[in-house]
Design a protein around this motif. Structure first.
Motif, PDB file in Angstrom:
ATOM      1  N   VAL A   1     -10.567  -5.571   1.641  1.00  8.58           N
ATOM      2  CA  VAL A   1      -9.666  -4.514   2.125  1.00  8.58           C
ATOM      3  C   VAL A   1      -8.212  -4.916   1.903  1.00  8.58           C
ATOM      4  CG1 VAL A   1      -8.834  -3.330   4.202  1.00  8.58           C
ATOM      5  CG2 VAL A   1     -11.292  -3.568   3.793  1.00  8.58           C
ATOM      6  N   VAL A   2      -7.862  -6.149   2.228  1.00  7.30           N
ATOM      7  CA  VAL A   2      -6.483  -6.606   2.071  1.00  7.30           C
ATOM      8  C   VAL A   2      -6.090  -6.634   0.597  1.00  7.30           C
ATOM      9  CG1 VAL A   2      -4.914  -8.572   2.371  1.00  7.30           C
ATOM     10  CG2 VAL A   2      -6.438  -7.887   4.242  1.00  7.30           C
TER      11      VAL A   2
ATOM     12  N   GLU B   1      -7.291   0.120   9.203  1.00  8.11           N
ATOM     13  CA  GLU B   1      -6.379   1.258   9.039  1.00  8.11           C
ATOM     14  C   GLU B   1      -4.932   0.799   9.062  1.00  8.11           C
ATOM     15  OE1 GLU B   1      -5.404   5.401   8.708  1.00  8.11           O
ATOM     16  OE2 GLU B   1      -7.190   4.205   8.279  1.00  8.11           O
TER      17      GLU B   1
ATOM     18  N   LYS C   1       5.002  -0.868   0.066  1.00  9.26           N
ATOM     19  CA  LYS C   1       5.246  -0.488  -1.328  1.00  9.26           C
ATOM     20  C   LYS C   1       6.349   0.553  -1.411  1.00  9.26           C
ATOM     21  CE  LYS C   1       0.489  -1.349  -2.844  1.00  9.26           C
ATOM     22  NZ  LYS C   1      -0.788  -0.716  -3.298  1.00  9.26           N
TER      23      LYS C   1
ATOM     24  N   ALA D   1       0.512  -1.636   4.239  1.00 11.21           N
ATOM     25  CA  ALA D   1       0.664  -2.030   2.840  1.00 11.21           C
ATOM     26  C   ALA D   1       1.251  -0.890   2.012  1.00 11.21           C
ATOM     27  CB  ALA D   1      -0.678  -2.470   2.263  1.00 11.21           C
ATOM     28  N   ALA D   2       0.804   0.326   2.262  1.00 12.66           N
ATOM     29  CA  ALA D   2       1.357   1.486   1.551  1.00 12.66           C
ATOM     30  C   ALA D   2       2.824   1.678   1.897  1.00 12.66           C
ATOM     31  CB  ALA D   2       0.551   2.741   1.892  1.00 12.66           C
TER      32      ALA D   2
ATOM     33  N   ILE E   1      -3.786  -2.155   8.165  1.00 12.94           N
ATOM     34  CA  ILE E   1      -3.523  -2.854   6.906  1.00 12.94           C
ATOM     35  C   ILE E   1      -3.233  -1.857   5.787  1.00 12.94           C
ATOM     36  CG2 ILE E   1      -4.660  -4.210   5.101  1.00 12.94           C
ATOM     37  CD1 ILE E   1      -6.071  -5.725   7.471  1.00 12.94           C
ATOM     38  N   ARG E   2      -4.066  -0.845   5.665  1.00  5.54           N
ATOM     39  CA  ARG E   2      -3.873   0.133   4.590  1.00  5.54           C
ATOM     40  C   ARG E   2      -2.542   0.875   4.735  1.00  5.54           C
ATOM     41  NH1 ARG E   2      -9.584   1.116   5.884  1.00  5.54           N
ATOM     42  NH2 ARG E   2     -10.873   0.225   4.227  1.00  5.54           N
ATOM     43  N   ARG E   3      -2.254   1.303   5.957  1.00  8.86           N
ATOM     44  CA  ARG E   3      -1.018   2.055   6.181  1.00  8.86           C
ATOM     45  C   ARG E   3       0.215   1.169   5.984  1.00  8.86           C
ATOM     46  NH1 ARG E   3      -1.109   6.945   9.457  1.00  8.86           N
ATOM     47  NH2 ARG E   3      -3.238   7.644   9.887  1.00  8.86           N
TER      48      ARG E   3
ATOM     49  N   GLU F   1      -7.401  -4.980  -1.906  1.00  7.76           N
ATOM     50  CA  GLU F   1      -7.344  -3.618  -2.450  1.00  7.76           C
ATOM     51  C   GLU F   1      -6.061  -2.901  -2.027  1.00  7.76           C
ATOM     52  OE1 GLU F   1     -10.931  -1.912  -0.999  1.00  7.76           O
ATOM     53  OE2 GLU F   1     -12.216  -3.091  -2.344  1.00  7.76           O
ATOM     54  N   SER F   2      -5.512  -3.278  -0.882  1.00  7.12           N
ATOM     55  CA  SER F   2      -4.268  -2.657  -0.415  1.00  7.12           C
ATOM     56  C   SER F   2      -3.050  -3.177  -1.170  1.00  7.12           C
ATOM     57  CB  SER F   2      -4.090  -2.907   1.083  1.00  7.12           C
ATOM     58  OG  SER F   2      -3.639  -4.235   1.329  1.00  7.12           O
TER      59      SER F   2
ATOM     60  N   CYS G   1      -1.372  -9.789   5.277  1.00  3.85           N
ATOM     61  CA  CYS G   1      -2.280  -9.203   6.265  1.00  3.85           C
ATOM     62  C   CYS G   1      -3.413 -10.151   6.646  1.00  3.85           C
ATOM     63  CB  CYS G   1      -2.882  -7.910   5.718  1.00  3.85           C
ATOM     64  SG  CYS G   1      -1.660  -6.625   5.364  1.00  3.85           S
TER      65      CYS G   1
END
Length: 383
Positions: free
Chosen positions: A139-140, A96, A106, A102-103, A98-100, A142-143, A114
């Motif tokens: 996951v990394v 979670e 951007k 990375a977003a 990593i996704r947050r 894809e982020s 990550c």
């Protein structure tokens, strides 16, 4: 304004806090070095959880701290050891994060790399270790973030010798979409990593590490070395294939390693650049002008603080990092994932405050003083 700080002998001594913060110039992009700060996570202090329960993260405060680092030109090394991977933050929480992050990178135009590990496992076969790495790498990627292949406790336990490291890392590098950073974390940071790369002999381990890199140079952006041995890092970086960076993870010798010598230098991926962020960024901008002496004049005085935070048991350095974030006003509390705020003694925390205050690291010295006074009172220091 006098504070009474306890020393290791239980004696209180008077300390006069600094009244003015360090003055720094405005941020600009770095030109001579690539620099990442390994960032901590901010716990949710209102969560009803336990040290062995799932991590409760304050996402707003955590992402705000990353924006602080990006605003000074630093890259963020996400979901690494500083973020309490394997010490409170499990894979679900890390994914979670990593996704947050990375977003957010951007949206802010920030750089983020990550950590990819195997902390879904406690033990497992080599096939299970590969699968765990693959899940996290996906996951990394894809982020949209860069991947850092971290050392794996499960691999250290399952590997029979150097050949297993060569096979597992070769498999991962062949399938990586973009060049990755390889991370060699020493046992002082995690005792479960003793004998990594197939040997407790660091010379033999180094040869295996270099073998992996030499076989896949186009897939390795760089290496992060966290062995707290400047001589070994210098020797290793001189043997890297052309175009492969060395990112120092040496929180004891970083000024000299980043400054470099006639034969090269290290870039940086450092936990100490979490509390030192603005000052470290200023020093690198000075280095960008070719002023090595000015760079060292800014960064050398920070080494006593770093050595204090990272003193043995080194893995508990995160406690001092989060203390300084609280004192600096980056978060509203001194609570950590897994209850790790209890991992260092009051004398240790008091010395961390004193060293950081002396450097002018706190944007609001009065706030830092008031919060330190509260911490002291909580521990029974009533004057």
């Amino acid at each position: 304004m006098t504070l009474h700080l306890p020393d290791a002998n239980g004696t209180l001594r008077a300390y006069e806090p600094r009244t003015d913060p360090l003055t720094l110039s405005s941020a600009s992009a770095f030109t001579s070095r690539t620099v990442f700060s390994a960032a901590h996570v901010v716990a949710d202090p209102y969560a009803d959880t336990t040290p062995d329960g799932p991590a409760a993260v304050d996402w707003d405060a955590t992402l705000a701290f990353r924006r602080h680092l990006w605003s000074h030109g630093l890259g963020v090394a996400e979901a690494m050891d500083t973020a309490q991977r394997g010490m409170g933050l499990d894979w679900a929480g890390a994914a979670e994060l990593i996704r947050r992050s990375a977003a957010e990178a951007k949206a802010c135009g920030g750089r983020v790399a990550c950590g990819v590990g195997t902390d879904q496992l406690t033990t497992g076969t080599l096939a299970e270790v590969r699968a765990a790495y693959e899940e996290q790498l996906a996951v990394v990627e894809e982020s949209g973030a860069q991947a850092v292949l971290m050392a794996s406790r499960a691999l250290a336990a399952a590997a029979r010798g150097p050949e297993d490291y060569v096979e597992v890392y070769g498999h991962l590098l062949r399938q990586a979409a973009e060049p990755v950073i390889l991370h060699w974390l020493g046992p002082m940071f995690d005792p479960a990593l003793e004998g990594y790369w197939g040997s407790c002999d660091l010379d033999a381990a180094t040869e295996t590490f270099l073998e992996v890199i030499a076989a896949h140079p186009g897939k390795v952006d760089g290496i992060k070395v966290s062995l707290l041995d400047a001589g070994r890092e210098i020797g290793l970086r001189r043997r890297l294939p052309r175009g492969v960076r060395c990112y120092t993870g040496d929180d004891f010798h970083y000024p000299e390693l980043i400054a470099g010598d006639a034969e090269g230098f290290s870039h940086a991926l450092l936990g100490i650049f979490d509390p030192l962020g603005p000052l470290a960024a200023e020093a690198v901008r000075v280095l960008d002008t070719g002023d090595t002496e000015g760079f060292r004049a800014l960064l050398d005085p920070t080494v006593p603080l770093s050595r204090h935070l990272f003193q043995a048991p080194t893995r508990y350095y995160k406690t001092g990092v989060v203390l300084l974030a609280w004192l600096a006003g980056h978060q509203s509390h001194f609570t950590m994932v897994g209850g790790l705020q209890s991992a260092r003694s009051l004398p240790h925390l008091a010395r961390a405050y004193e060293l950081a205050d002396g450097l002018g690291l706190f944007p609001d010295p009065k706030l830092a003083e008031e919060r330190m006074r509260t911490l002291l009172a909580l521990h029974g220091v009533d004057r």
